[in-house]
Design a protein around this motif. Structure first.
Motif, PDB file in Angstrom:
ATOM      1  N   VAL A   8       6.231  -1.324  -0.421  1.00  0.00           N
ATOM      2  CA  VAL A   8       4.769  -1.230  -0.447  1.00  0.00           C
ATOM      3  C   VAL A   8       4.177  -2.321   0.444  1.00  0.00           C
ATOM      4  O   VAL A   8       4.520  -3.502   0.311  1.00  0.00           O
ATOM      5  CB  VAL A   8       4.229  -1.368  -1.881  1.00  0.00           C
ATOM      6  CG1 VAL A   8       2.700  -1.332  -1.882  1.00  0.00           C
ATOM      7  CG2 VAL A   8       4.787  -0.263  -2.761  1.00  0.00           C
ATOM      8  N   THR A   9       3.297  -1.919   1.353  1.00  0.00           N
ATOM      9  CA  THR A   9       2.673  -2.872   2.274  1.00  0.00           C
ATOM     10  C   THR A   9       1.198  -2.538   2.437  1.00  0.00           C
ATOM     11  O   THR A   9       0.727  -1.461   2.047  1.00  0.00           O
ATOM     12  CB  THR A   9       3.340  -2.833   3.656  1.00  0.00           C
ATOM     13  OG1 THR A   9       3.103  -1.547   4.241  1.00  0.00           O
ATOM     14  CG2 THR A   9       4.831  -3.091   3.563  1.00  0.00           C
ATOM     15  N   LEU A  10       0.478  -3.458   3.032  1.00  0.00           N
ATOM     16  CA  LEU A  10      -0.868  -3.182   3.505  1.00  0.00           C
ATOM     17  C   LEU A  10      -0.776  -2.408   4.816  1.00  0.00           C
ATOM     18  O   LEU A  10       0.275  -2.407   5.469  1.00  0.00           O
ATOM     19  CB  LEU A  10      -1.633  -4.495   3.717  1.00  0.00           C
ATOM     20  CG  LEU A  10      -1.965  -5.295   2.456  1.00  0.00           C
ATOM     21  CD1 LEU A  10      -2.564  -6.648   2.833  1.00  0.00           C
ATOM     22  CD2 LEU A  10      -2.925  -4.539   1.548  1.00  0.00           C
ATOM     23  N   PRO A  11      -1.844  -1.724   5.231  1.00  0.00           N
ATOM     24  CA  PRO A  11      -1.800  -0.985   6.501  1.00  0.00           C
ATOM     25  C   PRO A  11      -1.411  -1.887   7.669  1.00  0.00           C
ATOM     26  O   PRO A  11      -1.791  -3.063   7.725  1.00  0.00           O
ATOM     27  CB  PRO A  11      -3.234  -0.463   6.648  1.00  0.00           C
ATOM     28  CG  PRO A  11      -3.743  -0.369   5.250  1.00  0.00           C
ATOM     29  CD  PRO A  11      -3.114  -1.507   4.514  1.00  0.00           C
ATOM     30  N   ASN A  12      -0.623  -1.332   8.576  1.00  0.00           N
ATOM     31  CA  ASN A  12      -0.194  -2.021   9.803  1.00  0.00           C
ATOM     32  C   ASN A  12       0.720  -3.209   9.523  1.00  0.00           C
ATOM     33  O   ASN A  12       0.812  -4.130  10.333  1.00  0.00           O
ATOM     34  CB  ASN A  12      -1.402  -2.484  10.621  1.00  0.00           C
ATOM     35  CG  ASN A  12      -2.332  -1.337  10.985  1.00  0.00           C
ATOM     36  OD1 ASN A  12      -1.871  -0.248  11.347  1.00  0.00           O
ATOM     37  ND2 ASN A  12      -3.634  -1.570  10.875  1.00  0.00           N
ATOM     38  N   GLN A  13       1.379  -3.204   8.373  1.00  0.00           N
ATOM     39  CA  GLN A  13       2.373  -4.224   8.073  1.00  0.00           C
ATOM     40  C   GLN A  13       3.744  -3.582   7.921  1.00  0.00           C
ATOM     41  O   GLN A  13       3.858  -2.424   7.519  1.00  0.00           O
ATOM     42  CB  GLN A  13       2.019  -4.980   6.781  1.00  0.00           C
ATOM     43  CG  GLN A  13       0.886  -5.968   6.914  1.00  0.00           C
ATOM     44  CD  GLN A  13       0.719  -6.800   5.654  1.00  0.00           C
ATOM     45  OE1 GLN A  13       1.336  -6.534   4.623  1.00  0.00           O
ATOM     46  NE2 GLN A  13      -0.119  -7.820   5.738  1.00  0.00           N
ATOM     47  N   ASN A  14       4.782  -4.354   8.242  1.00  0.00           N
ATOM     48  CA  ASN A  14       6.150  -3.872   8.108  1.00  0.00           C
ATOM     49  C   ASN A  14       6.665  -4.097   6.692  1.00  0.00           C
ATOM     50  O   ASN A  14       6.176  -4.974   5.963  1.00  0.00           O
ATOM     51  CB  ASN A  14       7.067  -4.588   9.104  1.00  0.00           C
ATOM     52  CG  ASN A  14       6.681  -4.300  10.547  1.00  0.00           C
ATOM     53  OD1 ASN A  14       6.271  -3.180  10.874  1.00  0.00           O
ATOM     54  ND2 ASN A  14       6.819  -5.302  11.406  1.00  0.00           N
TER      55      ASN A  14
END
Length: 709
Positions: A541-547
């Motif tokens: 699970v990540t924030l948008p535009n994160q790896n």
């Protein structure tokens, strides 16, 4: 030695009982009573006159029964509370209860002030009338400043003084003259002008502020602040304050008409209000509004204001009980930094309601609770809509001396109802996942072998968290961020701050802390903490535009605080990884303080790919009267100074002067500004000029402006 004559004491007290409710006692070497129509009583040698709150001493005193007066002669000394008076002649009238001193010297011990007067009258109501007065807080051998007045009346009950034909001289040079003035003599507020502030330099030019204070009533007041900026024009500021049993209010309005540099009129409005209702509910208003995004950079008067990017505009209601709380809020923001793109600006909450509750009963240490929230997010750009979140929780706390164990289980369900959707985005996404954790800790303590009055503690802690993966790519980001990793975040159950993302976790967080304490003084000499998290599965699970986080463990987090010497302390925090990423964050602070007014600070801050700064600050006496102080903050990453100021302070026993030059980055795009200010301080009276107290206390850790007040 003074002889106490009971018969004479009784006789004189009897004569005065019908004139005053106060009992007065006389002592003298000799007391002579002269009978007749004009009965007189003479007290000669080491005369002492006492009543409930004063004592008078002299060489001689004569009581005249017909005139109901007491004449006192020779080395008269009068003391009452904080007032002391010396004179050669004094007279007390029992009919008017007025004490008069001729050619007297006086001292007020509460603020070290003193002076001389041709006549001092102390009246029954406690007020003082002084004729042809000289007043100062300077010692007799160094009268640097002096206030002279034809007449001064001090009324302690009203808390004010009135002076006629008053003038101030400094080093024998007249500074100003006022035909009449009134001013407070205690903490009571009084309508009138406050001390002016004068400054200069920078884009706005020279500056003059002349505040006028209105004491409207005991529980509300107002201040009008005319401000002249030679480069911009005339600004009018105002502040209104209100306080009663249930309400606290503060209103601020500043207006600058036709800024000569900006080309337009500018304003700033700030409202803070709080009401506590009889039923325990509370209402709060926090509202800020400004005319433009550069207002604080141009007119803010402090470095912290120049970094403001948003102004809060909210109305909040809340209430609390022993096992419950409720909060409702309407919240808007004014984005004043125009460089922030529309999709990065904060959402409005219209409304937000949060409810928390728990059962009052905890059988076998088992507690149950429920956290609920419903909020509508609105914005001119992007997805908007409702979010409803509920999380019931059960926790079992086992705690004994030296250890604790807290297993917990909760079920988190979040439901969205969205509008203004992107292509292929669901209008009603939801997410449900269980959250389980076990938190445990131990506590060890021992006495140091060679230092029996010193105790060392060791506290290991372990937290296991398990949260399954849920695909959250279709859930918008309304108010969720990933905060900096630190020791507090190490033991949080969600690495995100906010509800829009719940991290999948199968991890163990470990922390160890230890400290050495001097039990006789309570001082902590050494404190050290080390922590790290271990990920048993990859986090998806990540924030948008994160790896995705593919690391098997987090960075190390360490904090150390040393206070081995009474005048030297050192704080250090460090975050680093054991792979090629290296140091992520680091901060160090050293303070050397050999005495109260002598201090020296060194500081260093580093954040990978963002900043690297060093700072130095000091306050160092050059002599008994002169003090050199300064602050220098330098960006090692940008090779430029961010802020620097240097100042000189001169302090005598009754006055002081402070001069400060400042150069700093004043805008978000890196423009620099400078200023120079002088503050002249008359101890026990007032100060005139640029008030730099907040700047110095913020920039020099440990400095206090009270040193020169």
């Amino acid at each position: 030695m003074a002889q106490n004559l009971p018969i004479c004491d009784s006789s004189i007290e009897t004569q005065m009982d019908h004139l005053s409710d106060r009992k007065i006692r006389f002592e003298a070497d000799n007391i002579n009573i002269v009978p007749g129509l004009e009965s007189k009583s003479e007290l000669i040698g080491n005369v002492i006159i006492r009543n409930d709150n004063s004592i008078t001493k002299s060489n001689k005193a004569t009581y005249n029964q017909s005139s109901e007066s007491l004449s006192i002669e020779g080395d008269v000394s009068f003391k009452q509370d904080d007032l002391s008076v010396l004179s050669q002649n004094a007279e007390f009238s029992y009919s008017s209860e007025t004490f008069s001193f001729q050619d007297a010297m006086f001292e007020m011990n509460n603020n070290n002030s003193r002076g001389e007067a041709e006549l001092i009258e102390i009246n029954e109501n406690g007020s003082l009338n002084l004729k042809n007065v000289n007043y100062t807080t300077c010692p007799k051998d160094s009268i640097d400043w002096m206030i002279k007045a034809n007449e001064i009346t001090l009324d302690p009950k009203k808390g004010e003084a009135t002076a006629k034909k008053l003038g101030l001289t400094f080093k024998g040079v007249p500074i100003f003259y006022l035909p009449k003035i009134s001013f407070p003599i205690d903490s009571s507020r009084k309508t009138g002008f406050l001390a002016p502030e004068i400054g200069g330099g920078g884009r706005s030019g020279n500056e003059l502020r002349l505040p006028f204070y209105f004491n409207i009533a005991s529980n509300y007041d107002a201040t009008i602040i005319p401000r002249i900026l030679s480069g911009r024009g005339f600004q009018l500021g105002s502040e209104f304050r209100y306080l009663d049993k249930n309400n606290t209010s503060n209103f601020q309005i500043d207006y600058l008409s036709n800024d000569h540099i900006y080309g337009k009129s500018r304003h700033f409005v700030k409202i803070n209000h709080e009401t506590i209702f009889e039923n325990g509910f509370r209402a709060r208003i926090d509202f800020g509004d400004t005319s433009d995004g550069n207002y604080f950079e141009d007119l803010g008067r402090s470095l912290s204001l120049t970094s403001i990017t948003h102004l809060n505009q909210s109305l909040l209601f809340d209430a609390y009980g022993d096992n419950w709380s409720i909060m409702g809020r309407f919240q808007n923001f004014q984005t004043i930094d125009e460089s922030i793109s529309q999709d990065q600006r904060p959402y409005y909450r219209l409304p937000q309601i949060k409810i928390k509750g728990s059962l009052p009963y905890k059988p076998f240490g088992i507690s149950t609770s429920l956290d609920s929230e419903i909020v509508y997010f609105d914005r001119e750009f992007g997805v908007t809509g409702w979010r409803v979140d509920n999380e019931p929780k059960i926790e079992w706390e086992l705690k004994k001396s030296g250890w604790y164990l807290k297993p917990a289980l909760s079920l988190k369900h979040t439901q969205y109802e969205l509008k203004n959707l992107r292509d292929n985005q669901k209008s009603n996404p939801s997410r449900t996942l269980p959250i389980s954790s076990i938190d445990a800790g131990l506590f060890f303590e021992r006495s140091l072998k060679n230092y029996p009055d010193h105790i060392q503690t060791f506290e290991p802690r372990i937290l296991y968290i398990n949260k399954p993966f849920r695909d959250q790519a279709n859930i918008p980001i309304f108010d969720t961020i990933e905060p900096d990793f630190n020791l507090i975040q190490l033991f949080q159950k969600n690495r995100f701050l906010g509800i829009d993302r719940i991290a999948d976790s199968d991890q163990i967080s470990l922390g160890f802390s230890s400290k050495i304490t001097n039990m006789s003084t309570g001082d902590e000499l050494i404190t050290a903490t080390l922590g790290k998290a271990f990920y048993l599965k990859n986090q998806k699970v990540t924030l948008p535009n994160q790896n995705n986080n593919l690391n098997t463990s987090s960075d190390y987090i360490a904090e150390v605080r040393l206070s081995l010497l009474s005048n030297l302390n050192f704080n250090f925090s460090h975050q680093w990884s054991d792979d090629q990423a290296g140091v992520a964050r680091s901060q160090a602070k050293l303070q050397y303080r050999p005495s109260g007014r002598k201090l020296f600070n060194l500081g260093y801050r580093f954040r990978q790919d963002l900043l690297e700064q060093g700072n130095i600050s000091w306050s160092w006496p050059l002599s008994e009267s002169w003090n050199f102080l300064g602050h220098y903050n330098y960006s090692l990453r940008d090779n430029k100074s961010l802020e620097q100021f240097y100042g000189l302070e001169y302090e005598s026993c009754c006055w002081g002067i402070r001069m400060v030059y400042r150069q700093y980055v004043s805008t978000r795009d890196g423009q620099e500004d400078n200023s120079f200010g002088i503050q002249f301080i008359l101890k026990g009276m007032t100060s005139i000029g640029t008030n730099a107290n907040k700047l110095l206390e913020r920039g020099i850790l440990g400095y206090s402006s009270e040193y020169i007040e």
